[in-house]
Design a protein around this motif. Structure first.
Motif, PDB file in Angstrom:
ATOM      1  N   VAL A   1     -10.738  37.782 -28.857  1.00  0.00           N
ATOM      2  CA  VAL A   1     -11.739  38.850 -28.740  1.00  0.00           C
ATOM      3  C   VAL A   1     -11.934  39.207 -27.277  1.00  0.00           C
ATOM      4  N   GLU A   2     -12.373  40.454 -27.065  1.00  0.00           N
ATOM      5  CA  GLU A   2     -12.653  40.908 -25.698  1.00  0.00           C
ATOM      6  C   GLU A   2     -14.074  41.447 -25.649  1.00  0.00           C
ATOM      7  N   VAL A   3     -14.767  41.134 -24.573  1.00  0.00           N
ATOM      8  CA  VAL A   3     -16.090  41.723 -24.352  1.00  0.00           C
ATOM      9  C   VAL A   3     -16.054  42.469 -23.032  1.00  0.00           C
ATOM     10  N   ARG A   4     -16.528  43.702 -23.071  1.00  0.00           N
ATOM     11  CA  ARG A   4     -16.561  44.543 -21.872  1.00  0.00           C
ATOM     12  C   ARG A   4     -18.002  44.970 -21.629  1.00  0.00           C
ATOM     13  N   ALA A   5     -18.460  44.774 -20.402  1.00  0.00           N
ATOM     14  CA  ALA A   5     -19.806  45.227 -20.024  1.00  0.00           C
ATOM     15  C   ALA A   5     -19.664  46.308 -18.969  1.00  0.00           C
ATOM     16  N   THR A   6     -20.240  47.476 -19.240  1.00  0.00           N
ATOM     17  CA  THR A   6     -20.191  48.582 -18.291  1.00  0.00           C
ATOM     18  C   THR A   6     -21.562  48.739 -17.620  1.00  0.00           C
ATOM     19  N   GLY A   7     -21.550  49.369 -16.440  1.00  0.00           N
ATOM     20  CA  GLY A   7     -22.813  49.621 -15.732  1.00  0.00           C
ATOM     21  C   GLY A   7     -23.382  48.401 -15.040  1.00  0.00           C
ATOM     22  N   VAL A   8     -22.579  47.335 -14.937  1.00  0.00           N
ATOM     23  CA  VAL A   8     -23.071  46.105 -14.287  1.00  0.00           C
ATOM     24  C   VAL A   8     -23.086  46.329 -12.772  1.00  0.00           C
ATOM     25  N   PRO A   9     -24.235  46.205 -12.123  1.00  0.00           N
ATOM     26  CA  PRO A   9     -24.260  46.432 -10.677  1.00  0.00           C
ATOM     27  C   PRO A   9     -23.558  45.301  -9.941  1.00  0.00           C
ATOM     28  N   PRO A  10     -23.077  45.539  -8.722  1.00  0.00           N
ATOM     29  CA  PRO A  10     -22.550  44.433  -7.937  1.00  0.00           C
ATOM     30  C   PRO A  10     -23.703  43.478  -7.628  1.00  0.00           C
ATOM     31  N   GLY A  11     -23.399  42.182  -7.585  1.00  0.00           N
ATOM     32  CA  GLY A  11     -24.435  41.248  -7.114  1.00  0.00           C
ATOM     33  C   GLY A  11     -25.066  40.371  -8.168  1.00  0.00           C
ATOM     34  N   LEU A  12     -24.564  40.376  -9.415  1.00  0.00           N
ATOM     35  CA  LEU A  12     -25.094  39.413 -10.392  1.00  0.00           C
ATOM     36  C   LEU A  12     -24.293  38.123 -10.265  1.00  0.00           C
TER      37      LEU A  12
ATOM     38  N   LEU B   1     -25.605  38.018 -18.865  1.00  0.00           N
ATOM     39  CA  LEU B   1     -25.854  39.136 -17.937  1.00  0.00           C
ATOM     40  C   LEU B   1     -27.349  39.372 -17.794  1.00  0.00           C
ATOM     41  N   ALA B   2     -28.081  39.243 -18.905  1.00  0.00           N
ATOM     42  CA  ALA B   2     -29.535  39.412 -18.841  1.00  0.00           C
ATOM     43  C   ALA B   2     -30.155  38.319 -17.974  1.00  0.00           C
ATOM     44  N   ARG B   3     -29.654  37.104 -18.117  1.00  0.00           N
ATOM     45  CA  ARG B   3     -30.178  35.980 -17.329  1.00  0.00           C
ATOM     46  C   ARG B   3     -29.916  36.220 -15.837  1.00  0.00           C
ATOM     47  N   ALA B   4     -28.698  36.663 -15.526  1.00  0.00           N
ATOM     48  CA  ALA B   4     -28.358  36.915 -14.121  1.00  0.00           C
ATOM     49  C   ALA B   4     -29.151  38.110 -13.578  1.00  0.00           C
ATOM     50  N   ALA B   5     -29.380  39.106 -14.426  1.00  0.00           N
ATOM     51  CA  ALA B   5     -30.150  40.285 -13.990  1.00  0.00           C
ATOM     52  C   ALA B   5     -31.619  39.923 -13.764  1.00  0.00           C
ATOM     53  N   ARG B   6     -32.145  39.016 -14.600  1.00  0.00           N
ATOM     54  CA  ARG B   6     -33.543  38.557 -14.394  1.00  0.00           C
ATOM     55  C   ARG B   6     -33.648  37.828 -13.066  1.00  0.00           C
ATOM     56  N   GLU B   7     -32.628  37.028 -12.735  1.00  0.00           N
ATOM     57  CA  GLU B   7     -32.640  36.314 -11.448  1.00  0.00           C
ATOM     58  C   GLU B   7     -32.619  37.304 -10.291  1.00  0.00           C
ATOM     59  N   LYS B   8     -31.816  38.339 -10.424  1.00  0.00           N
ATOM     60  CA  LYS B   8     -31.631  39.293  -9.320  1.00  0.00           C
ATOM     61  C   LYS B   8     -32.833  40.211  -9.163  1.00  0.00           C
TER      62      LYS B   8
END
Ligand code: FMN
Length: 352
Positions: free
Chosen positions: A184-195, A320-327
């Motif tokens: 399987v492949e998972v692709r996330a778009t719109g991820v800002p640099p820095g997570l 990604l949500a966890r990393a975004a909450r940290e950032k």
């Protein structure tokens, strides 16, 4: 810090999850959560159990009128099949005569499952005490929590989608009473640099995604971007040159360099082994008698690769949500979005 605690046996009364670290004011859509649960249950090669379950997520706390309160979100997904296992999976000593399923101890462990190792480890006398929690049934909670995380990262323009990249021939395997795996492949778009961060190995986004995907039953390999293929390439062919606007023409790194998202799509792949419960059972040994036998045949799928794509999508969304909450932090979703906006104003990078 976003955190998910879960409990629940496959045929017990329910799966339970507590998701902490969400900001207040996040709108959740009941139908979107249940639609993801339904996607996990569908797909080519799945068994009738999936039709029995028809999962629904019930929210017991942390939500008022469809918006998060910034308090722990309590999620329950009932096991409708528990009806048939009331006696066998009763949390307390069951009353009345044994009836339904799970009344006889399982003593023939299935190769490829946690059955043997888990039963030896915990000293269980019934292999069911191992297999009930080791079962991938618990991935329903991963998916419910992942749907909430997709809503959160959606607020900053991140979209996460899983798909099947490769799968064995289900029809042929079914005819042979066999099973298949896939990729399987998972692709996330719109991820800002820095997570994520290069600062410690535990903070690397690639390490966290790999751990999240390897944490799913039957996943035996994970690739970030071109992954294993990179090992055979020259440096001049393997890296993604930086162009004006800080964008890339290629994305062999899968959107992560040095453990940090670099602004390109985050792309990860996971390899799933063939499901280990076969309708034509593999050889095993009876743990009670020591005699050779055939492994337990518990109702099982031929393939669950499409289901895995949904679980993998949810797992990536959570990380990604966890990393975004940290950032970006924030007690409310507005604070969270404002921090994201201010950051994008500071850096010379814009979402596509
Ligand atoms: C969504 C999903 C559904 C699964 N369904 C089955 C199944 O029906 N039958 C089966 O034998 N294994 C199934 N598995 C795989 C087993 O749960 C897994 O192989 C087993 O727990 C042992 O873990 P391991 O493969 O990670 O070592 C499924 C896995 C996933 C992710």
């Amino acid at each position: 810090m976003l955190h998910l605690a879960t409990a629940g046996e496959s045929h017990g009364p329910a799966l339970v999850g507590i998701l902490t670290g969400l900001p207040a004011g996040l709108s959740l859509d009941r139908e979107a959560i249940d639609a993801d649960l339904a996607r996990r249950q569908q797909g080519y090669g799945r068994s009738p159990r999936q039709r029995i379950e028809q999962d629904r997520a019930e929210i017991l706390a942390g939500l008022r009128h469809g918006r998060t309160l910034g308090t722990p979100l309590a999620i329950v997904v009932a096991n409708r099949d528990h009806e048939n296992w009331r006696w066998g999976m009763s949390p307390w000593p069951p009353e009345g005569e044994p009836e339904g399923k799970g009344t006889q101890p399982v003593t023939l462990p299935r190769p490829g499952h946690a059955d043997l190792a888990g039963t030896l480890k915990y000293g269980h006398e019934d292999v069911r005490n191992t297999l009930e929690r080791a079962s991938a049934r618990q991935t329903a909670m991963t998916v419910a929590a992942g749907a909430v995380c997709k809503a959160l990262v959606g607020e900053i323009g991140v979209e996460v989608a899983g798909s099947v990249a490769d799968m064995g021939d289900v029809d042929a395997a079914k005819a042979d009473r066999d099973t298949v795996g896939g990729v399987v492949e998972v692709r996330a778009t719109g991820v800002p640099p820095g997570l994520g961060s290069y600062a410690t190995r535990g903070s690397r986004l690639d390490a966290r995604l790999a751990a999240a995907l390897m944490g799913i039953q039957a996943v035996k390999g994970v690739e970030i971007g071109a992954g294993f293929e990179l090992a055979g390439l020259r440096g001049s062919e393997a890296h993604d040159e930086i162009l004006p606007g800080l964008r890339r023409e290629t994305n062999r790194a899968g959107g992560i360099e040095g453990g940090v998202s670099n602004g390109e799509d985050v792309v990860v792949r996971a390899a799933m082994k063939p499901l280990p419960t076969l309708m034509r059972p593999l050889r095993s040994v009876d743990l009670e008698t020591g005699e050779a036998g055939e492994a337990l045949v518990e109702r099982s799928d031929v393939a669950a690769v499409e289901a895995l794509s949904v679980v993998a999508e949810a797992s990536v969304a959570f990380e990604l949500a966890r990393a975004a909450r940290e950032k970006f932090g924030g007690d409310s979703v507005d604070d969270f979005k404002a921090a994201h906006r201010a950051y994008l104003e500071r850096i010379p990078w814009q979402p596509r």
